[in-house]
Design an enzyme around this catalytic site. Structure first.
Site, PDB file in Angstrom:
ATOM      1  N   ASP A 172      87.177  85.800 111.440  1.00  0.00           N
ATOM      2  CA  ASP A 172      85.929  85.254 111.965  1.00  0.00           C
ATOM      3  C   ASP A 172      86.024  83.801 112.401  1.00  0.00           C
ATOM      4  O   ASP A 172      85.104  83.270 113.020  1.00  0.00           O
ATOM      5  CB  ASP A 172      84.814  85.389 110.921  1.00  0.00           C
ATOM      6  CG  ASP A 172      85.234  84.891 109.547  1.00  0.00           C
ATOM      7  OD1 ASP A 172      86.110  83.995 109.477  1.00  0.00           O
ATOM      8  OD2 ASP A 172      84.717  85.393 108.541  1.00  0.00           O
ATOM      9  N   HIS A 189      95.730  87.051 109.783  1.00  0.00           N
ATOM     10  CA  HIS A 189      95.313  88.213 110.566  1.00  0.00           C
ATOM     11  C   HIS A 189      94.732  87.828 111.920  1.00  0.00           C
ATOM     12  O   HIS A 189      94.171  88.677 112.607  1.00  0.00           O
ATOM     13  CB  HIS A 189      94.297  89.058 109.778  1.00  0.00           C
ATOM     14  CG  HIS A 189      94.899  89.727 108.586  1.00  0.00           C
ATOM     15  ND1 HIS A 189      94.136  90.339 107.603  1.00  0.00           N
ATOM     16  CD2 HIS A 189      96.188  89.875 108.202  1.00  0.00           C
ATOM     17  CE1 HIS A 189      94.936  90.838 106.673  1.00  0.00           C
ATOM     18  NE2 HIS A 189      96.182  90.564 107.010  1.00  0.00           N
ATOM     19  N   LEU A 300      84.302  90.202  92.710  1.00  0.00           N
ATOM     20  CA  LEU A 300      83.431  91.110  91.970  1.00  0.00           C
ATOM     21  C   LEU A 300      84.146  92.377  91.546  1.00  0.00           C
ATOM     22  O   LEU A 300      83.736  93.029  90.581  1.00  0.00           O
ATOM     23  CB  LEU A 300      82.208  91.473  92.828  1.00  0.00           C
ATOM     24  CG  LEU A 300      81.198  90.353  93.075  1.00  0.00           C
ATOM     25  CD1 LEU A 300      80.158  90.799  94.082  1.00  0.00           C
ATOM     26  CD2 LEU A 300      80.532  89.913  91.778  1.00  0.00           C
TER      27      LEU A 300
END
Length: 519
Positions: A172, A189, A300
């Site tokens: 992004d 990436h 998480l």
């Protein structure tokens, strides 16, 4: 006789193959039957079913092992958050480790961009999870995404000279937009806003204000636009599964391996580490366990590096970084679009390229230009007049000198001093001689000459970062960036380069080849 023997041999082979298939089918049938029986409670089972379980004890063990594996996989996919008291204690420990670190390297994943409305991949609502469940992944406009609190916290750590390098798996481009320089960033990436001309040496970059991957795919990287210098096809910088990222920028594998070798603390934020675990040089696997960097993970879900971590924090990245920065006593700057380097360094489309994309562009921040008033104009004119007058006065003062020095006497007029018995000629006879010649003990102070100030390569980087070289974009003939990097290496702010594997690629292939050559 030969025909009959061949027929007998073929019939035996067929019967053996049929028996093997029958045995396999029977075992599969028993596995299904035993699994169905085990799903029932002991009260609901009949005497015949309990007898089958007793007779097929090996099959029962195999079914139980398979079920345990399934339960582990499900448990690993679950997102678990620590209690507030435990989370606070862990954040204090992480802040203490960052404050003691001499070289901090941060590995980031999709979890730090979820706050920017960008979905992750392996989360409970991730892209791949929804695809496996047969659900729609939805439409996500990445052009509306902006750097999150975690991105800006990492920028604050960089400004505090604590953060040495960031290895990002995200495409992004939010790390670069937050303000982290390109030499301290490895987007392994690729970057969705960068397209590259591989024909130019070195490869030429083009920043865009839109997603350049509209027409690209795996093994198909042409964007449909041409290089402005050599007229070759431009390609995106994205690295898909099974491909190797060989671009020096924005992938920067050399910087990632150098930082990983020198790091004493590695912080992983929002990454499942299922891809990065395949690169052994990022984890100092060539060193003994006691000499490896301390590993801290914030995620998480379960990661394959949890057992090797000093501390695992189950929490959201923004919440954890807010508490860590408060314990460190560092303020997190807010994202400001006017300080976003992409809006200054992006190359706009030419007239013939405007139809090459349909992607939405990033909204550029408004540039405020205050109109000059009449008083300001008068002030400007006054200052200009004053400067011109001063220059004229200086010129006049240099020209209108003393009449005695305006026409110097010839050298032979100083010869009568020999008859006077004087060791030196008097000043009125030879005004060209300097006072130092008469009075050698007088020391005239050396007037320091001001060195010419170097011109900055980028006005944006000079204004916002105070850098003479461009920190975000490789310009044509930008030699100053290499010079500043060398100075920073000598001063110790950037470490000297260490030999790293060339073109490491996926799954550690290049690393293993390099190790074989060394052996």
């Amino acid at each position: 006789m030969e025909e009959t023997s061949n027929e007998k041999f073929l019939s035996r082979r067929r019967s053996a193959a049929l028996k093997a298939f029958k045995v396999k089918d029977e075992r599969v049938a028993t596995l299904k039957k035993v699994a169905a029986i085990l799903q029932k409670s002991e009260i609901e089972r009949t005497a015949e079913e309990t007898g089958i379980l007793i007779s097929c004890s090996d099959v029962v063990k195999e079914v139980n092992l398979r079920q345990e594996k399934r339960d582990k996989i499900k448990a690993r996919l679950e997102e678990v958050e620590d209690a507030p008291e435990i989370l606070e204690e862990k954040c204090m420990r992480l802040a203490a480790a960052i404050s003691r670190a001499t070289s901090l390297a941060v590995y980031t994943g999709a979890g730090i961009s979820t706050a920017a409305s960008i979905p992750d991949y392996r989360g409970t609502n991730g892209v791949w999870t929804r695809m496996q469940q047969g659900k729609d992944i939805g439409n996500h406009d990445l052009s509306q995404a902006e750097p999150t609190l975690t991105h800006m916290a990492l920028y604050a750590l960089y400004k505090a000279r604590v953060l040495k390098h960031v290895v990002s798996q995200n495409c992004d481009g939010l790390h670069l937009r937050s303000g982290i320089p390109r030499n301290l960033l490895s987007e392994v990436h690729g970057n969705m806003y960068v397209e590259v001309c591989r024909a130019c040496k070195p490869s030429r970059e083009y920043w865009r204000l839109f997603d350049v991957t509209e027409k690209t795919a795996r093994y198909q990287h042409h964007t449909g636009r041409l290089c402005h210098r050599c007229n070759s096809m431009l390609q995106d910088s994205i690295v898909h599964f099974g491909e190797r990222g060989s671009l020096p920028w924005p992938i920067n594998w050399n910087g990632a391996t150098r930082a990983a070798k020198q790091a004493d603390v590695i912080l992983c934020l929002g990454s499942s580490l299922k891809v990065l675990k395949k690169y052994p040089w990022l984890w100092q696997m060539d060193k003994p366990v006691q000499k490896r960097a301390s590993l801290y993970i914030v995620n998480l879900q379960w990661t394959p590096k949890d057992e090797n971590a000093v501390l695992k924090i189950n929490g959201k990245c923004d919440e954890v970084m807010r508490k860590v920065m408060s314990h460190l006593g560092l303020d997190i700057p807010q994202y400001n679009r006017t300080k976003d380097p992409i809006f200054f360094h992006a190359v706009k489309l030419q007239n013939g390229e405007r139809l090459s994309t349909t992607q939405p562009c990033l909204e550029e921040p408004p540039i405020k230009k205050e109109p000059l008033s009449q008083s300001s104009d008068e002030n400007v004119e006054c200052t200009v007049r004053q400067t011109t007058d001063d220059k004229e006065e200086d010129c006049v003062s240099t020209v209108t000198t003393d009449t005695t020095t305006a026409y110097p006497a010839p050298f032979f007029t100083a010869l009568p001093f020999l008859s006077m018995g004087l060791p030196f000629p008097p000043m009125y006879m030879y005004p060209q001689l300097t006072p130092v010649f008469y009075y050698p003990f007088i020391q005239i102070p050396n007037t320091p000459t001001e060195a010419p100030k170097p011109k900055p390569a980028c006005s944006f980087c000079m204004e916002h970062e105070g850098s003479l070289s461009c920190l975000y974009y490789q310009r044509d003939g930008d030699i100053t960036s290499n010079k500043t990097e060398r100075k920073q290496e000598e001063e110790g702010t950037i470490h000297a380069p260490i030999a790293s594997p060339k073109n490491p690629g996926w799954f550690g292939k290049g690393y293993r080849k390099g190790m074989k050559k060394k052996r």
